[in-house]
Design an enzyme around this catalytic site. Structure first.
Site, PDB file in Angstrom:
ATOM      1  N   ASN A   9       0.901  -1.272   0.118  1.00  0.00           N
ATOM      2  CA  ASN A   9      -0.016   0.008   0.043  1.00  0.00           C
ATOM      3  C   ASN A   9       0.851   1.133  -0.036  1.00  0.00           C
ATOM      4  O   ASN A   9       1.497   1.678   0.819  1.00  0.00           O
ATOM      5  CB  ASN A   9      -1.012   0.065   1.101  1.00  0.00           C
ATOM      6  CG  ASN A   9      -1.774   1.188   1.428  1.00  0.00           C
ATOM      7  OD1 ASN A   9      -1.983   2.050   0.503  1.00  0.00           O
ATOM      8  ND2 ASN A   9      -2.315   1.438   2.606  1.00  0.00           N
ATOM      9  N   LYS A  11      -0.007   4.273  -0.156  1.00  0.00           N
ATOM     10  CA  LYS A  11      -0.592   5.307  -0.034  1.00  0.00           C
ATOM     11  C   LYS A  11      -0.306   6.568  -0.801  1.00  0.00           C
ATOM     12  O   LYS A  11      -0.293   6.256  -2.073  1.00  0.00           O
ATOM     13  CB  LYS A  11      -0.140   5.648   1.590  1.00  0.00           C
ATOM     14  CG  LYS A  11      -0.139   4.426   2.572  1.00  0.00           C
ATOM     15  CD  LYS A  11      -0.125   4.730   3.817  1.00  0.00           C
ATOM     16  CE  LYS A  11      -0.068   3.519   4.607  1.00  0.00           C
ATOM     17  NZ  LYS A  11      -0.124   3.788   6.128  1.00  0.00           N
ATOM     18  N   GLU A  93      -7.161   4.583   7.623  1.00  0.00           N
ATOM     19  CA  GLU A  93      -6.952   6.064   7.449  1.00  0.00           C
ATOM     20  C   GLU A  93      -8.156   6.597   6.618  1.00  0.00           C
ATOM     21  O   GLU A  93      -8.687   7.883   6.691  1.00  0.00           O
ATOM     22  CB  GLU A  93      -5.776   6.377   6.476  1.00  0.00           C
ATOM     23  CG  GLU A  93      -4.439   6.160   7.415  1.00  0.00           C
ATOM     24  CD  GLU A  93      -3.191   5.548   6.709  1.00  0.00           C
ATOM     25  OE1 GLU A  93      -3.092   5.791   5.213  1.00  0.00           O
ATOM     26  OE2 GLU A  93      -2.320   5.028   7.174  1.00  0.00           O
ATOM     27  N   GLY A 173       2.039   2.458  10.850  1.00  0.00           N
ATOM     28  CA  GLY A 173       3.032   3.509  10.639  1.00  0.00           C
ATOM     29  C   GLY A 173       3.510   4.090  11.950  1.00  0.00           C
ATOM     30  O   GLY A 173       4.331   5.016  11.891  1.00  0.00           O
TER      31      GLY A 173
HETATM   32  C1  PEP Z   1      -1.029   0.189   6.287  1.00  0.00           C
HETATM   33  O1  PEP Z   1      -1.070   1.246   5.905  1.00  0.00           O
HETATM   34  O2  PEP Z   1      -1.834  -0.643   5.746  1.00  0.00           O
HETATM   35  C2  PEP Z   1       0.195  -0.300   6.800  1.00  0.00           C
HETATM   36  C3  PEP Z   1       0.026  -1.535   7.490  1.00  0.00           C
HETATM   37  O3  PEP Z   1       1.067   0.630   7.031  1.00  0.00           O
HETATM   38  P1  PEP Z   1       2.530   0.255   7.739  1.00  0.00           P
HETATM   39  O4  PEP Z   1       2.905  -0.969   7.329  1.00  0.00           O
HETATM   40  O5  PEP Z   1       3.492   1.516   7.498  1.00  0.00           O
HETATM   41  O6  PEP Z   1       2.243   0.365   9.239  1.00  0.00           O
END
Ligand code: PEP
Length: 246
Positions: A9, A11, A93, A173
């Protein structure tokens, strides 16, 4: 036997140059796990050009509507036009920053399925909910919204063309990962809630997955792969996570 699946992902990160460099460094040679790359919408065509090389394309979101006056929205059919096979729905999110309710998430889930996309449904509890020992209750209600929106007609078929991602909000995150045991407990709970379809559904873990912790997570009986945010922006790190999945 469930095929392991690792999804990236990105983002709202990246650029054309980033994507070119990412694919030049991505090394999925000889892997049997399924890999899905979910870029921002404008880079779908670029990723589609590369998609024969051992991975599928996913979208990070989609509309619950099919077409019409919905400025800024993108339908499932449009995504299919670009060779997209998966769509993330209900990412935390989207739920927290854009106010997406479980009911809207459920409509997006069914819009994806109706068009032939595989929804990756994200579920997960906040830190406060975990501390109040409400984790399983929260997950159950997020799953129930999807089955309720399907109505009687879907029978037990709601989950057979879907992927679930358990993403504890406090681990996304933040650098904090659920321990393999904490994650396994929730994954087993989710699988049991899915009924007969549960045994075949891929359930991914998401929340600060990195090359260094992936193997221990994937060793758990009900963890079938990962949804990876931050670490999916580093092609070498992401390749290592895929390699840990098989
Ligand atoms: C996500 O946004 O789905 C996620 C798991 O982010 P991260 O790996 O950065 O924690």
């Amino acid at each position: 036997m469930r095929t392991p699946l690792v999804a990236a992902n990105w983002k709202m990160n990246g650029s054309r140059e980033f994507a070119e460099q990412f694919f030049a460094a991505l090394d999925l040679e000889g892997l049997s796990c399924a890999v899905v790359i979910c870029p921002p919408y404008p880079y779908l065509p670029l990723v589609a050009e590369k998609a024969g090389e051992g991975f599928s394309i996913g979208a990070q979101n989609l509309s619950d509507e099919t077409s019409g006056a919905f400025t800024g929205e993108v339908s499932a059919a449009m995504l299919l036009d670009w060779g997209v096979r998966y769509a993330i729905v209900g990412h935390s999110e989207r739920r927290s920053l854009y106010g997406e309710s479980s009911e809207l998430v459920a409509r997006k889930f069914h819009a994806a399925q109706a068009a032939g996309l595989v929804p990756i449904l994200c579920v997960g509890e906040s830190l406060q909910e975990r501390e109040e020992e409400r984790t399983l209750e929260v997950i159950a209600s997020q799953l129930q919204a999807v089955t309720e929106a399907a109505g009687e007609s879907a029978g037990g078929d709601v989950w057979s063309r879907a992927v679930i991602a358990y993403e504890p909000v406090w681990a996304i995150g933040t650098g904090k990962t659920a321990t393999p045991e904490q994650a396994q407990e929730v994954h087993r709970f989710i699988r049991e809630r899915l009924g007969n379809a549960g045994a075949a559904v891929q359930i991914l873990y998401g929340g600060s997955v990195k090359a260094g912790n992936a193997e221990a997570l994937f060793a758990q009986a009900d963890i079938d792969g990962a949804l990876v945010g931050g670490a999916s922006l580093d092609a070498e790190e992401f390749s290592k996570i895929c390699r840990a999945a098989g």
